[in-house]
Design an enzyme around this catalytic site. Structure first.
Site, PDB file in Angstrom:
ATOM      1  N   HIS A   1      -9.095-101.809 -25.359  1.00  0.00           N
ATOM      2  CA  HIS A   1      -8.722-101.203 -24.082  1.00  0.00           C
ATOM      3  C   HIS A   1      -9.336-101.920 -22.869  1.00  0.00           C
ATOM      4  CE1 HIS A   1      -7.381 -98.303 -26.901  1.00  0.00           C
ATOM      5  NE2 HIS A   1      -8.497 -97.615 -27.014  1.00  0.00           N
TER       6      HIS A   1
ATOM      7  N   LEU B 204      -3.620 -88.716 -36.556  1.00  0.00           N
ATOM      8  CA  LEU B 204      -2.914 -89.362 -35.448  1.00  0.00           C
ATOM      9  C   LEU B 204      -1.434 -88.988 -35.433  1.00  0.00           C
ATOM     10  CD1 LEU B 204      -3.480 -92.105 -33.422  1.00  0.00           C
ATOM     11  CD2 LEU B 204      -1.470 -92.654 -34.772  1.00  0.00           C
TER      12      LEU B 204
ATOM     13  N   ARG C  65      -0.405 -90.323 -49.652  1.00  0.00           N
ATOM     14  CA  ARG C  65      -0.699 -90.098 -51.079  1.00  0.00           C
ATOM     15  C   ARG C  65      -0.444 -88.664 -51.516  1.00  0.00           C
ATOM     16  NH1 ARG C  65      -4.306 -94.075 -54.176  1.00  0.00           N
ATOM     17  NH2 ARG C  65      -3.435 -92.720 -55.772  1.00  0.00           N
TER      18      ARG C  65
ATOM     19  N   VAL D 197       0.604 -96.972 -51.756  1.00  0.00           N
ATOM     20  CA  VAL D 197       1.048 -98.210 -51.102  1.00  0.00           C
ATOM     21  C   VAL D 197       0.991 -99.441 -52.010  1.00  0.00           C
ATOM     22  CG1 VAL D 197       0.577 -97.475 -48.736  1.00  0.00           C
ATOM     23  CG2 VAL D 197      -1.226 -98.592 -50.054  1.00  0.00           C
TER      24      VAL D 197
ATOM     25  N   ASP E 178      -1.794-100.448 -28.261  1.00  0.00           N
ATOM     26  CA  ASP E 178      -3.013-100.158 -27.518  1.00  0.00           C
ATOM     27  C   ASP E 178      -2.572 -99.069 -26.552  1.00  0.00           C
ATOM     28  OD1 ASP E 178      -4.925 -99.994 -25.460  1.00  0.00           O
ATOM     29  OD2 ASP E 178      -5.713-101.952 -26.041  1.00  0.00           O
ATOM     30  N   HIS E 179      -2.941 -97.836 -26.832  1.00  0.00           N
ATOM     31  CA  HIS E 179      -2.315 -96.745 -26.068  1.00  0.00           C
ATOM     32  C   HIS E 179      -2.648 -96.809 -24.574  1.00  0.00           C
ATOM     33  CE1 HIS E 179      -6.213 -94.767 -26.660  1.00  0.00           C
ATOM     34  NE2 HIS E 179      -5.886 -93.900 -25.734  1.00  0.00           N
TER      35      HIS E 179
ATOM     36  N   ASP F  85     -14.627-100.464 -30.693  1.00  0.00           N
ATOM     37  CA  ASP F  85     -13.707 -99.327 -30.575  1.00  0.00           C
ATOM     38  C   ASP F  85     -13.020 -99.284 -29.210  1.00  0.00           C
ATOM     39  OD1 ASP F  85     -12.669 -96.780 -31.636  1.00  0.00           O
ATOM     40  OD2 ASP F  85     -13.885 -95.836 -30.084  1.00  0.00           O
TER      41      ASP F  85
ATOM     42  N   GLU G  61     -16.474 -91.262 -21.652  1.00  0.00           N
ATOM     43  CA  GLU G  61     -15.997 -90.072 -22.368  1.00  0.00           C
ATOM     44  C   GLU G  61     -17.128 -89.061 -22.452  1.00  0.00           C
ATOM     45  OE1 GLU G  61     -13.250 -90.694 -25.831  1.00  0.00           O
ATOM     46  OE2 GLU G  61     -14.360 -92.565 -25.915  1.00  0.00           O
TER      47      GLU G  61
ATOM     48  N   LYS H  71     -15.638 -87.294 -18.466  1.00  0.00           N
ATOM     49  CA  LYS H  71     -14.540 -88.155 -18.906  1.00  0.00           C
ATOM     50  C   LYS H  71     -13.936 -88.802 -17.662  1.00  0.00           C
ATOM     51  CE  LYS H  71     -10.806 -89.695 -21.014  1.00  0.00           C
ATOM     52  NZ  LYS H  71     -10.865 -90.742 -22.001  1.00  0.00           N
TER      53      LYS H  71
ATOM     54  N   ALA I 208       1.475 -90.456 -42.924  1.00  0.00           N
ATOM     55  CA  ALA I 208       2.149 -89.328 -42.275  1.00  0.00           C
ATOM     56  C   ALA I 208       1.335 -88.036 -42.290  1.00  0.00           C
ATOM     57  CB  ALA I 208       3.495 -89.086 -42.957  1.00  0.00           C
TER      58      ALA I 208
ATOM     59  N   GLY J  25      -1.833 -87.960 -41.670  1.00  0.00           N
ATOM     60  CA  GLY J  25      -3.053 -88.205 -40.893  1.00  0.00           C
ATOM     61  C   GLY J  25      -3.086 -87.466 -39.556  1.00  0.00           C
TER      62      GLY J  25
HETATM   63  C1  BG6 Z   1      -9.444 -94.700 -28.966  1.00  0.00           C
HETATM   64  C2  BG6 Z   1     -10.823 -94.723 -29.541  1.00  0.00           C
HETATM   65  O1  BG6 Z   1      -8.847 -95.963 -29.088  1.00  0.00           O
HETATM   66  O2  BG6 Z   1      -9.511 -94.335 -27.595  1.00  0.00           O
HETATM   67  C3  BG6 Z   1     -11.496 -93.374 -29.375  1.00  0.00           C
HETATM   68  O3  BG6 Z   1     -10.763 -95.036 -30.922  1.00  0.00           O
HETATM   69  C4  BG6 Z   1     -11.462 -92.954 -27.918  1.00  0.00           C
HETATM   70  O4  BG6 Z   1     -12.845 -93.434 -29.827  1.00  0.00           O
HETATM   71  C5  BG6 Z   1     -10.051 -93.049 -27.359  1.00  0.00           C
HETATM   72  O5  BG6 Z   1     -11.925 -91.616 -27.857  1.00  0.00           O
HETATM   73  C6  BG6 Z   1     -10.058 -92.804 -25.863  1.00  0.00           C
HETATM   74  O6  BG6 Z   1      -8.742 -92.705 -25.391  1.00  0.00           O
HETATM   75  P1  BG6 Z   1      -8.416 -91.923 -24.065  1.00  0.00           P
HETATM   76  O7  BG6 Z   1      -6.955 -92.090 -23.880  1.00  0.00           O
HETATM   77  O8  BG6 Z   1      -8.821 -90.495 -24.292  1.00  0.00           O
HETATM   78  O9  BG6 Z   1      -9.244 -92.533 -22.969  1.00  0.00           O
END
Ligand code: BG6
Length: 479
Positions: A241, A18, A47, A87, A178-179, A236, A217, A340, A14, A16
């Site tokens: 992705h 992200l 922690r 943990v 996976d965003h 990564d 990027e 980007k 929490a 962190g």
């Molecule tokens: C993450 C990677 O999964 O995706 C990062 O760990 C990367 O290194 C990021 O910068 C990129 O995401 P987006 O949404 O900005 O394209």
């Protein structure tokens, strides 16, 4: 009408980055829109020793940009509690359970629990094991686990991790984030393909020559040098992705839009990838930019000065099934590139009889920073004769529309609350993808595949251009 959801979130990690950047703002947006209302609570753990008050201030800080009013923000943050947590310590789970049960009755949550694992994957198994042993998994309500990447660092480690988690939870309780799968335009791939007869009939080897996936990027590794230097672009970005995007672009049509149908079709196409060959993959690393304004990767903070980590990957992935008959998908992704951009270019074949000597047409799916579609076709040049000129049919979303559309994390968390797993990475996809990535990694190691350097703020090493040139093709997008 907005459907309110009841749940207790327990966040591991929490404190962190992200959680601060993505999670709290996403939860706040759900609150603002009424998807979360009075019946939700959050326990943040990590922690560090933080008080509830301090934690709530941190949450306020995280939502600063979007907060409606101080009062509204405070009433949201009042749902957050903090518990310092090791943990590995059983006792801490006992305390956590007490707090969870208290909040459950205080907020009337019906036993619905979302466990959010945003920590090093080496702890995932330990956490899920304790959640089960110390009975944090409720008997009534749902119990769902959100898992952040990286899910392992190769097939073996991801399998071990998965096996560990499955000791305590079932696959259908796991939501591997996976965003990219939460991005509007990535989700639009399926509607474009399967809600338009025009494309449904031409999305195959007869009409499409090849595809290009670019995830470039401009940023470097920022403060993540330590993680990144052990990972690199292949793990990564490509393993997760790129492979997810590729599977959505090339999967066969599902019979219906259900989680299992979609997942199975994605897995099928990942299984149909041709074994990679080393000459089809370029591993690059950025050196100093030509104008000297950006330093070389090796000089970044917490990066080994002799690092051979890939900050760029380009490759040709060949799909070997009946639909595609060895169609190539060219991919490229990297840090410190010119701009980007996340975009997909689908390049069609020349028309069959080619009576006008046409230029191959293409469809671009813009994912980020633009969102929308552009279809470039051949038109007749005005005037005498039948010469051709390119014309583009396009639909790009306005800045305002993009600004107002929900962000990936917000949509994904709502999916979890609703129990919709379609936009999450299933073990079938993750495992097939790792197997493929491991083969490339092994080829690179076995052949001592050289790193191709590229100046920061460029579109990658020359080898990435030669990859297409040797097939008589070129990158559609070349800023
Ligand atoms: C993450 C990677 O999964 O995706 C990062 O760990 C990367 O290194 C990021 O910068 C990129 O995401 P987006 O949404 O900005 O394209």
């Amino acid at each position: 009408m907005t459907q309110e959801n009841k749940a207790l979130f327990i966040i591991f990690g929490a404190t962190g980055d992200l959680a601060h950047r993505k999670l709290y703002p996403a939860l706040y947006r759900l609150y603002k829109k009424g998807f979360l209302s009075e019946q939700f609570a959050v326990i943040g753990t990590a922690r560090r020793e933080w008080s509830d008050d301090y934690y709530q201030d941190v949450v306020m800080d995280a939502i600063e940009d979007s907060v409606e009013s101080e009062e509204h923000g405070r009433s949201f943050a009042s749902h957050f509690r903090y518990q310092s947590h090791n943990v590995k310590d059983t006792e801490h789970y006992v305390t956590l359970k007490k707090l969870a049960d208290t909040l459950d009755s205080e907020y009337d949550l019906d036993g619905n629990r979302v466990f959010y694992l945003s920590m090093s994957p080496s702890f995932f198994g330990t956490i899920t094991d304790h959640l089960k042993q110390e009975k944090l998994i409720s008997d009534n309500g749902f119990n769902r686990v959100i898992i952040e990447k990286p899910f392992g660092s190769d097939y073996e480690s991801s399998k071990a991790l998965n096996d560990d988690i499955l000791e305590s939870f079932d696959e259908n309780q796991l939501y591997r984030i996976d965003h990219y799968l939460g991005k509007e335009m990535i989700q639009s791939i399926l509607t474009l393909r399967f809600a338009n007869r025009l494309f449904e009939n031409s999305w195959n080897k007869d009409a499409i020559d090849h595809m290009q996936i670019t995830l470039s990027e401009q940023l470097g590794v920022e403060e993540r040098g330590e993680y990144y230097d052990k990972s690199g672009a292949l793990k990564d970005m490509v393993q997760n992705h790129v492979m997810q995007v590729l599977s959505l672009l090339t999967m066969d049509a599902p019979k219906s839009y259900t989680t299992n149908e979609v997942r199975n079709k994605k897995v099928d196409v990942l299984k149909a990838l041709k074994t990679p060959v080393v000459t089809d993959f370029v591993r690059g690393q950025y050196s100093e930019s030509e104008d000297g304004s950006v330093t070389a990767y090796r000089l970044e903070d917490k990066v080994n000065p002799h690092s051979t980590t890939d900050t760029f990957v380009a490759g040709k992935i060949v799909i070997d099934n009946d639909t595609w008959d060895k169609m190539p998908v060219y991919i490229r992704t990297g840090k410190r590139m010119t701009k980007k951009s996340t975009r997909i270019d689908i390049v069609f074949k020349q028309s069959e009889n080619n009576i006008f000597n046409d230029t191959p047409t293409h469809l671009t799916i813009h994912v980020d920073p633009f969102e929308g579609f552009e279809l470039t076709l051949n038109d007749k040049k005005i005037g005498p004769g039948m010469d051709l000129t390119p014309m583009t049919l396009g639909s790009l979303r306005s800045e305002e529309t993009i600004e107002n559309s929900p962000e990936a994390y917000e949509k994904l968390i709502l999916d979890v609350l609703r129990g919709d797993e379609t936009h999450f990475a299933h073990w079938g996809e993750v495992s097939e993808s790792w197997k493929f990535i491991d083969q490339i990694k092994r080829l690179w190691e076995d052949t001592n595949h050289p790193i191709a350097f590229y100046p920061a703020l460029s579109m990658g090493p020359k080898e990435a251009f030669e990859l297409l040139e040797k097939d008589g093709r070129q990158w559609v997008w070349n800023p």
